[in-house]
Design an enzyme around this catalytic site. Sequence first.
Site, PDB file in Angstrom:
ATOM      1  N   ALA A 148       1.433  -3.656  11.859  1.00  0.00           N
ATOM      2  CA  ALA A 148       0.626  -4.568  12.664  1.00  0.00           C
ATOM      3  C   ALA A 148       1.120  -4.476  14.101  1.00  0.00           C
ATOM      4  CB  ALA A 148       0.766  -5.976  12.127  1.00  0.00           C
ATOM      5  N   GLU A 176       0.986  -1.270   3.903  1.00  0.00           N
ATOM      6  CA  GLU A 176       0.150  -2.213   3.141  1.00  0.00           C
ATOM      7  C   GLU A 176      -1.323  -1.790   3.175  1.00  0.00           C
ATOM      8  OE1 GLU A 176       1.862  -5.472   5.465  1.00  0.00           O
ATOM      9  OE2 GLU A 176       2.456  -6.402   3.583  1.00  0.00           O
ATOM     10  N   GLU A 205       9.474  -5.272   8.121  1.00  0.00           N
ATOM     11  CA  GLU A 205       9.213  -6.566   8.769  1.00  0.00           C
ATOM     12  C   GLU A 205      10.459  -7.433   8.893  1.00  0.00           C
ATOM     13  OE1 GLU A 205       7.266  -5.174   6.436  1.00  0.00           O
ATOM     14  OE2 GLU A 205       5.146  -5.545   6.881  1.00  0.00           O
ATOM     15  N   GLY A 247       2.389  -3.187   8.019  1.00  0.00           N
ATOM     16  CA  GLY A 247       0.961  -3.281   7.726  1.00  0.00           C
ATOM     17  C   GLY A 247       0.328  -1.921   7.462  1.00  0.00           C
TER      18      GLY A 247
END
Length: 258
Positions: free
Chosen positions: A65, A112, A132, A109
């Site tokens: 992200a 993911e 993260e 992300g």
Amino acid sequence: MDAPLVKVEVVGRVGVLTLNRPKALNALSNEVIDELAEAMRAFDADDNIGAMVLTGNEKAFAAGADIGAMQNWSYMDVYKKDYLGGNWESLKRIRKPVIAAVAGYALGGGCELAMQCDFIIAADNAKFGQPEIKLGVIPGYGGTQRLPRAISKAKAMDLVLTARMMDAEEAERAGLVSRVVPLERLMDEAMEAAAVIASMSLPSVIMAKECVNMAYEGSLSETLMYERRNFHALFATEDQKEGMAAFVEKRKPDFKHK
Ligand code: HXC
């Protein structure tokens, strides 16, 4: 006009989606996800498309992200806007199969997002991780849930808690990726797999995807029944008659519903 954040291309019956923020290693901003979701929904609704391939570039599938965008968000910002709901969450409702073709970094992300796809084909330079924890947060787009289902609790804990990266070979051994291929073969391999899927009868493809996904949802007796009822339902299709007749007659099937 600004370059698209997601490039869209059609090759035969395959829709190709290429994340296109190379300078930021394809960091996933809300804007990237909005474009991706819109493009995927369009392919999902397009009768000429039977499967999709989602990819990045040689250096990064996506490095996570967008940290710069998230940096100053407050709890209220993310809670009220339900960050990672909306278009992020909508990707799991795409009905046609999506193959992630991953080269380079698939982190946070990005890992993911790859796991959100139906299966992952990795280039030999791919690196997967959930770093993260180094940012003072945790995976928020399925990492703590999909990773243990894909690769066991032990390895998922290792990756999530230490932030270490896993190379393509380890990822294949662990079961996260279905195939590892040389980098230069990545797109050919993914496109060939997608073309094979796109040549099948679409109702059976969609039911197969739904049934495999159900393996993660309920009790075994419920999901076995779900599978059996879907299997029964396919006997209502012309393509079941065609597929089985073609086998018996020793010819290739000509499916009507693609
Ligand atoms: C924003 C990013 C980014 C990210 C890289 N960049 N990752 N920008 N968000 N996630 C930017 C860098 O700031 C830099 O921009 C450019 O991309 C190139 O990155 P470098 O770090 O210079 O490249 P390199 O030295 O090769 O290192 C590659 C790397 C490193 C190891 C992948 O970039 C890295 O650690 N990135 C962050 C990985 C990460 O923590 N991901 C998890 C994010 S949190 P400039 O402008 O300086 O050139 C997350 C939450 C998940 O994903 C839940 C929601 C989905």
